[in-house]
Design a protein around this motif. Sequence first.
Motif, short mmCIF file in Angstrom:
data_model
loop_
_atom_site.label_atom_id
_atom_site.label_comp_id
_atom_site.label_asym_id
_atom_site.label_seq_id
_atom_site.Cartn_x
_atom_site.Cartn_y
_atom_site.Cartn_z
N ARG A 149 -13.05 -38.40 15.14
CA ARG A 149 -12.24 -38.87 14.10
C ARG A 149 -12.57 -38.23 12.81
NH1 ARG A 149 -8.99 -42.75 15.51
NH2 ARG A 149 -9.42 -44.24 17.44
N VAL A 150 -11.72 -37.95 12.06
CA VAL A 150 -11.91 -37.40 10.78
C VAL A 150 -12.65 -38.27 9.75
CG1 VAL A 150 -10.43 -36.46 8.56
CG2 VAL A 150 -10.03 -35.62 10.98
N VAL A 151 -13.71 -37.85 9.06
CA VAL A 151 -14.20 -38.62 7.98
C VAL A 151 -13.84 -38.04 6.67
CG1 VAL A 151 -16.02 -39.42 9.83
CG2 VAL A 151 -16.61 -37.68 8.42
N THR A 152 -13.93 -39.16 5.62
CA THR A 152 -14.12 -38.61 4.24
C THR A 152 -15.20 -39.19 3.52
OG1 THR A 152 -12.68 -40.55 3.61
CG2 THR A 152 -11.42 -38.56 4.12
N PHE A 153 -16.03 -38.30 2.63
CA PHE A 153 -17.05 -38.87 1.88
C PHE A 153 -16.97 -38.18 0.51
CE2 PHE A 153 -18.07 -35.33 4.81
CZ PHE A 153 -18.68 -34.76 4.28
N ILE B 85 -24.85 -33.75 14.34
CA ILE B 85 -25.85 -34.13 13.19
C ILE B 85 -27.15 -33.37 13.64
CG2 ILE B 85 -27.36 -35.86 12.10
CD1 ILE B 85 -25.09 -37.65 12.50
N VAL B 86 -27.68 -32.49 12.88
CA VAL B 86 -28.77 -31.91 13.14
C VAL B 86 -30.04 -32.32 12.09
CG1 VAL B 86 -27.63 -29.88 14.02
CG2 VAL B 86 -28.21 -29.93 11.87
N LEU B 87 -31.29 -32.03 12.53
CA LEU B 87 -32.61 -32.25 11.84
C LEU B 87 -33.02 -31.00 11.28
CD1 LEU B 87 -34.77 -33.86 10.20
CD2 LEU B 87 -35.71 -34.01 12.32
N PHE B 88 -32.84 -30.38 10.03
CA PHE B 88 -33.69 -29.16 9.53
C PHE B 88 -35.02 -29.63 9.17
CE2 PHE B 88 -29.37 -27.64 7.66
CZ PHE B 88 -29.10 -27.10 8.94
N ASP B 89 -35.81 -28.72 8.71
CA ASP B 89 -37.10 -29.13 8.39
C ASP B 89 -37.19 -30.02 7.20
OD1 ASP B 89 -38.13 -27.31 10.01
OD2 ASP B 89 -38.36 -25.43 8.98
N GLN B 90 -36.18 -30.05 6.42
CA GLN B 90 -36.30 -30.79 5.22
C GLN B 90 -34.97 -31.92 5.07
OE1 GLN B 90 -38.86 -30.91 2.98
NE2 GLN B 90 -39.74 -29.03 4.17
N SER B 91 -34.13 -31.93 6.05
CA SER B 91 -33.12 -32.85 5.85
C SER B 91 -32.25 -32.91 6.97
CB SER B 91 -31.92 -32.40 4.56
OG SER B 91 -31.61 -31.12 5.14
N HIS B 92 -31.63 -34.08 7.10
CA HIS B 92 -30.58 -34.43 8.26
C HIS B 92 -29.22 -34.10 7.87
CE1 HIS B 92 -33.56 -37.55 9.06
NE2 HIS B 92 -33.32 -37.40 10.21
N CYS B 93 -28.60 -32.97 8.54
CA CYS B 93 -27.33 -32.53 7.90
C CYS B 93 -26.32 -32.81 9.23
CB CYS B 93 -27.36 -31.18 7.67
SG CYS B 93 -28.44 -30.58 6.54
N LEU B 94 -25.16 -32.69 8.63
CA LEU B 94 -23.71 -33.09 9.42
C LEU B 94 -23.21 -31.60 9.59
CD1 LEU B 94 -21.53 -34.60 10.69
CD2 LEU B 94 -20.64 -34.71 8.62
N LEU B 95 -22.92 -31.24 10.88
CA LEU B 95 -22.28 -29.88 11.01
C LEU B 95 -20.82 -30.42 11.24
CD1 LEU B 95 -24.45 -28.19 13.66
CD2 LEU B 95 -24.36 -28.16 11.35
N ALA B 96 -19.84 -29.70 10.58
CA ALA B 96 -18.43 -30.14 10.51
C ALA B 96 -17.36 -28.82 10.34
CB ALA B 96 -18.25 -31.18 9.35
N TRP B 97 -16.30 -29.20 10.57
CA TRP B 97 -15.08 -28.24 10.17
C TRP B 97 -14.67 -28.96 9.08
CZ3 TRP B 97 -13.22 -23.57 11.03
CH2 TRP B 97 -11.95 -23.44 10.48
N CYS B 98 -14.53 -28.16 7.79
CA CYS B 98 -14.27 -28.91 6.62
C CYS B 98 -12.67 -28.70 6.26
CB CYS B 98 -15.18 -28.06 5.23
SG CYS B 98 -14.55 -28.87 3.90
N LEU B 99 -11.82 -29.42 6.10
CA LEU B 99 -10.68 -29.48 5.82
C LEU B 99 -10.15 -29.02 4.51
CD1 LEU B 99 -9.40 -32.58 7.96
CD2 LEU B 99 -9.47 -30.40 8.72
N ARG C 149 -14.79 -34.93 0.35
CA ARG C 149 -14.57 -33.95 1.43
C ARG C 149 -13.89 -34.73 2.48
NH1 ARG C 149 -16.93 -28.84 1.23
NH2 ARG C 149 -17.66 -28.57 -0.96
N SER C 150 -13.02 -34.06 3.27
CA SER C 150 -12.49 -34.57 4.48
C SER C 150 -12.82 -33.69 5.50
CB SER C 150 -11.08 -34.82 4.25
OG SER C 150 -10.32 -35.21 5.52
N VAL C 151 -13.44 -34.11 6.74
CA VAL C 151 -14.06 -33.05 7.90
C VAL C 151 -13.70 -33.63 9.14
CG1 VAL C 151 -15.80 -32.42 6.08
CG2 VAL C 151 -16.22 -33.92 7.66
N GLN C 152 -13.87 -32.81 9.85
CA GLN C 152 -14.09 -33.08 11.61
C GLN C 152 -15.40 -33.09 11.99
OE1 GLN C 152 -11.44 -30.20 13.10
NE2 GLN C 152 -9.52 -31.37 12.82
#
Length: 234
Positions: free
Chosen positions: A149-153, A172-186, A165-168
């Motif tokens: 489901r598309v999310v906005t934030f 979710i990945v963990l980098f060395d320094q942060s948690h990140c969302l991988l997404a297609w940005c609308l 942002r509105s993304v698909q």
Amino acid sequence: MSRTHRLFQLMQALRSLPPPATAGQLAEATGVSARTLYRDIDTLRELGAVIDGEAGFGYTLIEDAHLPPLGFKDDELEALVLGLREVAAVGDPALADAARSALVKLRARLPERQAHRLRHSVLVAHRFNPPPAPTIDSRVLREACWEERVVTFDYTDKQGVPTQRSVQPLSIVLFDQSHCLLAWCLKRDDFRAFRLDRMSALHVTETSFRPARAPLLKTYLENLTAAGDRLVPF
């Protein structure tokens, strides 16, 4: 709280508290009176759980008839313990709690020799600088990925510029320094990575992008590999 849920909570408390667990500790963990606690202990025994002890001495779960021993090689067990302890050390709060709960359940299902090995594992995961905690509910975001489901934030990029942002959401990945969302940005019509500690006002919409998640994520990762680029959040 339903009676079934209360009994489940009592079993969890018996597995996790240092034995013998007193009636007071168990009653506090399950949120019931001492009288109800004693009745619940009797009920679990009738259902097949072998619980040693009595009022005034404490209780120890000896055997749960509904949880047959699991078969793991010692190296497999060490790998599971290390992985769960790593999640407990670096995961978001919900995943960290889930990892600790999983370790308790795993110990309850193992033969005694391997349960001892789990309790005293030689492998430990520790981070001196754990990643910053997400500023949104990561459980909601994970569910949005699964449900496609598309999310906005609201988002603040590394230059401190706020955007909406509105993304698909893909993964979710963990980098060395942060948690990140991988997404297609609308908004950008392109792949993007967003740090979870820079996000706020997360909203899951009713807009579905099923079944695009798997192919989109595959393409994203293939593009990154081909370009030799590091995954850098905006």
